[in-house]
Design a protein around this motif. Sequence first.
Motif, PDB file in Angstrom:
ATOM      1  N   TYR A   6       0.935  -1.236  -0.085  1.00  0.00           N
ATOM      2  CA  TYR A   6       0.125  -0.160  -0.098  1.00  0.00           C
ATOM      3  C   TYR A   6       0.836   1.253   0.089  1.00  0.00           C
ATOM      4  N   SER A   7       0.470   2.118  -0.925  1.00  0.00           N
ATOM      5  CA  SER A   7       1.508   3.364  -0.838  1.00  0.00           C
ATOM      6  C   SER A   7       1.047   4.554   0.196  1.00  0.00           C
ATOM      7  N   SER A   8      -0.103   4.066   0.758  1.00  0.00           N
ATOM      8  CA  SER A   8      -0.304   5.315   1.687  1.00  0.00           C
ATOM      9  C   SER A   8      -1.110   4.472   2.875  1.00  0.00           C
ATOM     10  N   LEU A   9      -1.331   5.293   4.079  1.00  0.00           N
ATOM     11  CA  LEU A   9      -2.074   4.767   5.315  1.00  0.00           C
ATOM     12  C   LEU A   9      -3.547   5.022   4.839  1.00  0.00           C
ATOM     13  N   ALA A  30       2.305  -4.880  14.285  1.00  0.00           N
ATOM     14  CA  ALA A  30       3.370  -4.100  13.994  1.00  0.00           C
ATOM     15  C   ALA A  30       4.734  -3.363  14.806  1.00  0.00           C
ATOM     16  N   TYR A  31       5.603  -3.236  14.532  1.00  0.00           N
ATOM     17  CA  TYR A  31       6.760  -2.597  15.306  1.00  0.00           C
ATOM     18  C   TYR A  31       6.455  -1.065  15.554  1.00  0.00           C
ATOM     19  N   ASN A  32       6.814  -0.784  16.675  1.00  0.00           N
ATOM     20  CA  ASN A  32       6.991   0.628  16.989  1.00  0.00           C
ATOM     21  C   ASN A  32       7.379   1.515  16.037  1.00  0.00           C
ATOM     22  N   GLY A  33       6.694   2.662  15.561  1.00  0.00           N
ATOM     23  CA  GLY A  33       7.409   3.382  14.746  1.00  0.00           C
ATOM     24  C   GLY A  33       6.974   3.308  13.220  1.00  0.00           C
ATOM     25  N   THR A  34       6.056   2.362  13.036  1.00  0.00           N
ATOM     26  CA  THR A  34       5.560   1.695  11.899  1.00  0.00           C
ATOM     27  C   THR A  34       4.551   2.918  11.266  1.00  0.00           C
ATOM     28  N   GLY A  35       3.600   3.090  12.263  1.00  0.00           N
ATOM     29  CA  GLY A  35       2.636   3.816  11.822  1.00  0.00           C
ATOM     30  C   GLY A  35       1.152   3.462  12.470  1.00  0.00           C
ATOM     31  N   LYS A  36       1.160   2.773  13.388  1.00  0.00           N
ATOM     32  CA  LYS A  36      -0.133   2.108  13.960  1.00  0.00           C
ATOM     33  C   LYS A  36      -1.046   3.280  14.388  1.00  0.00           C
ATOM     34  N   ALA A 230     -11.102 -13.679  13.041  1.00  0.00           N
ATOM     35  CA  ALA A 230     -10.578 -12.628  12.779  1.00  0.00           C
ATOM     36  C   ALA A 230      -9.477 -12.712  11.460  1.00  0.00           C
ATOM     37  N   HIS A 231      -9.311 -11.366  10.801  1.00  0.00           N
ATOM     38  CA  HIS A 231      -8.112 -11.183   9.722  1.00  0.00           C
ATOM     39  C   HIS A 231      -7.079 -11.112  10.654  1.00  0.00           C
ATOM     40  N   ARG A 232      -5.739 -11.469  10.632  1.00  0.00           N
ATOM     41  CA  ARG A 232      -4.622 -11.467  11.258  1.00  0.00           C
ATOM     42  C   ARG A 232      -3.391 -10.922  10.295  1.00  0.00           C
ATOM     43  N   TYR A 233      -2.954  -9.919  10.667  1.00  0.00           N
ATOM     44  CA  TYR A 233      -1.974  -9.371   9.605  1.00  0.00           C
ATOM     45  C   TYR A 233      -0.801  -8.701  10.426  1.00  0.00           C
ATOM     46  N   PHE A 234       0.378  -8.860   9.654  1.00  0.00           N
ATOM     47  CA  PHE A 234       1.743  -8.211  10.353  1.00  0.00           C
ATOM     48  C   PHE A 234       2.040  -7.024   9.327  1.00  0.00           C
ATOM     49  N   LEU A 235       2.390  -5.989   9.978  1.00  0.00           N
ATOM     50  CA  LEU A 235       2.192  -4.592   9.112  1.00  0.00           C
ATOM     51  C   LEU A 235       3.513  -3.922   9.408  1.00  0.00           C
ATOM     52  N   LYS A 236       4.267  -4.065   8.245  1.00  0.00           N
ATOM     53  CA  LYS A 236       5.794  -3.404   7.876  1.00  0.00           C
ATOM     54  C   LYS A 236       5.841  -2.255   7.096  1.00  0.00           C
ATOM     55  N   ASN A 237       6.888  -1.395   7.455  1.00  0.00           N
ATOM     56  CA  ASN A 237       7.205  -0.504   6.482  1.00  0.00           C
ATOM     57  C   ASN A 237       7.907  -1.296   5.096  1.00  0.00           C
ATOM     58  N   ALA A 238       7.473  -0.618   3.922  1.00  0.00           N
ATOM     59  CA  ALA A 238       8.107  -1.529   2.626  1.00  0.00           C
ATOM     60  C   ALA A 238       9.264  -0.913   2.389  1.00  0.00           C
ATOM     61  N   GLY A 243       5.965   3.385   1.673  1.00  0.00           N
ATOM     62  CA  GLY A 243       4.838   2.574   1.516  1.00  0.00           C
ATOM     63  C   GLY A 243       4.623   1.437   2.815  1.00  0.00           C
ATOM     64  N   TYR A 244       3.846   0.755   2.667  1.00  0.00           N
ATOM     65  CA  TYR A 244       3.507  -0.025   3.781  1.00  0.00           C
ATOM     66  C   TYR A 244       3.304  -1.546   3.393  1.00  0.00           C
ATOM     67  N   SER A 245       3.704  -2.607   3.868  1.00  0.00           N
ATOM     68  CA  SER A 245       3.655  -4.059   3.255  1.00  0.00           C
ATOM     69  C   SER A 245       2.651  -4.683   4.562  1.00  0.00           C
ATOM     70  N   LEU A 246       1.576  -5.424   4.102  1.00  0.00           N
ATOM     71  CA  LEU A 246       0.677  -5.928   4.920  1.00  0.00           C
ATOM     72  C   LEU A 246       0.833  -7.642   4.776  1.00  0.00           C
ATOM     73  N   LEU A 247       1.243  -8.486   5.848  1.00  0.00           N
ATOM     74  CA  LEU A 247       1.514 -10.015   5.510  1.00  0.00           C
ATOM     75  C   LEU A 247       0.393 -10.756   6.180  1.00  0.00           C
ATOM     76  N   ASP A 248      -0.548 -11.383   5.449  1.00  0.00           N
ATOM     77  CA  ASP A 248      -1.494 -12.060   6.226  1.00  0.00           C
ATOM     78  C   ASP A 248      -0.890 -13.419   7.183  1.00  0.00           C
ATOM     79  N   THR A 249      -1.104 -13.412   8.433  1.00  0.00           N
ATOM     80  CA  THR A 249      -0.505 -14.438   9.209  1.00  0.00           C
ATOM     81  C   THR A 249      -1.512 -15.160   9.720  1.00  0.00           C
ATOM     82  N   SER A 250      -2.772 -15.299   9.074  1.00  0.00           N
ATOM     83  CA  SER A 250      -3.994 -16.186   9.714  1.00  0.00           C
ATOM     84  C   SER A 250      -3.815 -17.525   9.611  1.00  0.00           C
ATOM     85  N   ALA A 251      -3.019 -17.891   8.660  1.00  0.00           N
ATOM     86  CA  ALA A 251      -2.849 -19.391   8.342  1.00  0.00           C
ATOM     87  C   ALA A 251      -1.830 -20.023   9.122  1.00  0.00           C
ATOM     88  N   LYS A 252      -1.063 -19.243  10.188  1.00  0.00           N
ATOM     89  CA  LYS A 252      -0.093 -19.748  10.881  1.00  0.00           C
ATOM     90  C   LYS A 252       0.057 -19.254  11.981  1.00  0.00           C
TER      91      LYS A 252
END
Length: 364
Positions: A6-9, A30-36, A230-238, A243-252
Amino acid sequence: MAAAYYSSLTDLAKQLRAELQTKKFFLLYAYNGTGKTRLSVEFKDLGKNDDERDTLYFNAFTEDLFQWDNDLKNDRERVLKINKDSRFFAGLAELEMDNRIRRLLDRYADFDFRIDTTEWEVSFSREVKSGNTTKLVEDIKVSRGEENIFIWCFFLAIVQLTLDGAEAYKWVKYIYVDDPISSLDENNAIAVAHHLTQILMQSDRGPRVVVSTHHVLFFNVLCNEIKNKAHRYFLKNAANPGGYSLLDTSAKPFLHHLSTLVELHQVDSSGALYTHHFNMMRRVMEQTASFFGLEDWKACIKATDDDPDKTLYKRMIDLMSHGDYSLYEPREMMAENKAHFRTIFRQFVAGHPFNPALFANDAK
């Protein structure tokens, strides 16, 4: 599953709203400072239409609705001032909030409070034992952790009113919770996560919910309590700045070090290795060493005693992980360092009983 970019929040907040149409909960690590916190504001702003709102939220701005007056002149009557202009307090005077909050607060704290809806302030008291007598000490200043848990219970009382259909909170369609446990120990982190899910899962109806956090234990308890609702995701800076990267962690199962391990496997496979990845690898080694009761992270470098590269690898990780290498301005490794990284990382993975399924191809 590959991470979504994602290019923006704002774009990310729109995606959250879209996904909440299919499941009631959206859990975000998400890590601190990512933009939560900024994401929670973007999400809230998407629901604004003139004076209309649709999101009840808890974040750093919620905590700012409460400000201490420490009575600097007399140093006696310390009170927590309430911002009366916020819609957060819409039902404060009419809905017996004192009793609603107290029932929740008794789970976590040993102090009492009184809300003055004329002066818009909260005063605190605590019973203190001295020998065989008990004395009520009034107008105390509670600790930062106690203050946070009071504000959290205030918020939970409003959530309960919302779920009960109180007229003052009929406007709430979404509940957004961002890092409610910044000053709590791990025991309270578990209690808060469990209590929150108890309240929110009373019914499949009612507002849709987003919870974001940097606290691994809190996130894991939420995942275990809510499970497939629930949808479960890991949010990171791309890698691309902004930009932002969203990784689906629901399956594990999600654990911080395992997620980092998967990310390192991905960059090892792709060749997109940057200097800060040494820092990430050392952090995983430190957590692994702690789990196995090893002396320190260096014990995770699986090389034979007569291996001349063993000392080199230790020094390389030590040097590279102490450099000023930023996640936000990544520098690509030199070819020689990439080769060393791959050797160290692959020896580390092969030498510990990680589940091979973690390293399955993302495309699968």
